[in-house]
Every structure is written in C-alpha cells, then in structure tokens.
Design a protein around this motif. Structure first.
Motif, mmCIF file in Angstrom:
data_model
loop_
_atom_site.group_PDB
_atom_site.id
_atom_site.type_symbol
_atom_site.label_atom_id
_atom_site.label_comp_id
_atom_site.label_asym_id
_atom_site.label_seq_id
_atom_site.Cartn_x
_atom_site.Cartn_y
_atom_site.Cartn_z
ATOM 1 N N UNK A 13 0.664 -1.155 0.028
ATOM 2 C CA UNK A 13 0.165 -0.060 -0.221
ATOM 3 C C UNK A 13 0.823 1.323 0.088
ATOM 4 N N UNK A 14 1.942 1.222 0.686
ATOM 5 C CA UNK A 14 2.854 2.280 0.747
ATOM 6 C C UNK A 14 4.474 1.916 0.704
ATOM 7 N N UNK A 15 5.192 2.413 0.075
ATOM 8 C CA UNK A 15 6.540 1.967 -0.049
ATOM 9 C C UNK A 15 7.574 3.462 0.471
ATOM 10 N N UNK A 16 8.269 3.415 1.153
ATOM 11 C CA UNK A 16 9.176 4.581 1.775
ATOM 12 C C UNK A 16 10.527 4.332 1.963
ATOM 13 N N UNK A 41 -1.155 3.185 5.904
ATOM 14 C CA UNK A 41 -1.600 1.989 4.854
ATOM 15 C C UNK A 41 -2.948 1.557 5.483
ATOM 16 N N UNK A 42 -3.223 1.268 6.774
ATOM 17 C CA UNK A 42 -4.478 0.694 7.125
ATOM 18 C C UNK A 42 -5.437 1.579 6.932
ATOM 19 N N UNK A 76 4.918 -1.483 3.213
ATOM 20 C CA UNK A 76 4.003 -1.877 3.964
ATOM 21 C C UNK A 76 2.563 -2.510 3.281
ATOM 22 N N UNK A 77 2.280 -3.705 3.683
ATOM 23 C CA UNK A 77 1.192 -4.261 3.060
ATOM 24 C C UNK A 77 0.151 -4.162 4.225
ATOM 25 N N UNK A 78 -1.190 -4.107 3.746
ATOM 26 C CA UNK A 78 -2.542 -4.142 4.462
ATOM 27 C C UNK A 78 -3.484 -4.740 3.661
ATOM 28 N N UNK A 92 -1.529 -5.423 9.121
ATOM 29 C CA UNK A 92 -0.466 -4.704 8.459
ATOM 30 C C UNK A 92 0.778 -5.647 8.958
ATOM 31 N N UNK A 93 1.540 -5.581 7.826
ATOM 32 C CA UNK A 93 2.952 -5.871 8.068
ATOM 33 C C UNK A 93 3.836 -4.819 7.130
#
Length: 131
Positions: A13-16, A41-42, A76-78, A92-93
């Motif tokens: 969902x997000x990459x930083x 992300x959540x 970040x995966x959600x 979320x991981x």
C-alpha cells in the motif's frame, strides 16, 4: 498475513525509504515512524472499503521483529480481515529491504481497528466483507 519468510505477493500500500531524520543516534528507525506508516496504510484500506472517512480506534498485537536502518526501503502491506457494524480490522505488515539488496525481512506487524465516520463525525455503517 504471511506464514513464511517471504513478503506478501500483493503490491504494498505504501513504499518509503528510511531517512536519517527518522532515526535515533544509533541509526535505527524510530518505532513511532514505522507505526505511523503502518497506520497510514491501514487507513487507506479502511477508507477505500467504507467509501469515506475512517479513524483509528485501536492498534492490537504490535510486534517488532527486526530493526529498520537508514537507507532501507520499507514496504507496508495491509489487508481487510474483518468488519463489524461500523468497524474494520486491518492486518498490517512492514517489510524492509536493504538499499542494494533483493532480500526482504518482516520488521513489524499489527492489527489496526478503524471506525467509519460520517460528516457529523459519528460512527456510520460499513459494508461487509466481499465474499
């Protein structure tokens, strides 16, 4: 979310990238910085599911597995795992990858609970889980 040592197959969902301002004097990234990205992300997943505003009401089972260092890429995966009348639970991981590496490691995981709210800032109903 995942049972093995491999990141989820879905896109994050997000990459930083972790920067020096996000770290303590030892070069480890602050837990609060990491938690903030996980919450974002959540929140994105929750808002998409309910079609509007959603607010964090709880964070459950936050576990830190490994440090994140300056220069690491954080993914970040959600995913939505449960719904109630007005609430949504999102697993979320966060996974880190060294700047010059293809190897990824899970660094933290948690469950975030959101409540959908209307323009009056009061809880509103959310759709159920898609079958």
């Amino acid at each position: 979310m995942t049972t093995g040592d491999a990141p989820p197959s879905s896109q994050p969902v997000i990459r930083v990238t972790a920067m020096p301002a996000d770290a303590n004097p030892y070069g480890d990234i602050f837990g609060g910085w990491l938690m903030g990205w996980m919450d974002s992300a959540a929140g994105s997943v929750a808002s998409r599911h309910c079609g509007g505003r959603a607010v964090t009401v709880a964070v459950e089972a936050m576990k830190f597995h490994r440090p994140v260092m300056v220069g690491d890429e954080l993914s970040v995966h959600a995913r939505l795992v449960a719904t109630g009348t007005t609430s949504m639970t999102i697993e979320v991981e966060a996974w880190r990858r060294g700047r010059h590496s293809d190897e990824a490691y899970r660094v933290t995981q948690a469950r975030f609970v959101f409540v959908a709210i209307g323009e009056d800032r009061q809880p509103r109903r959310v759709p159920g889980m898609a079958g």
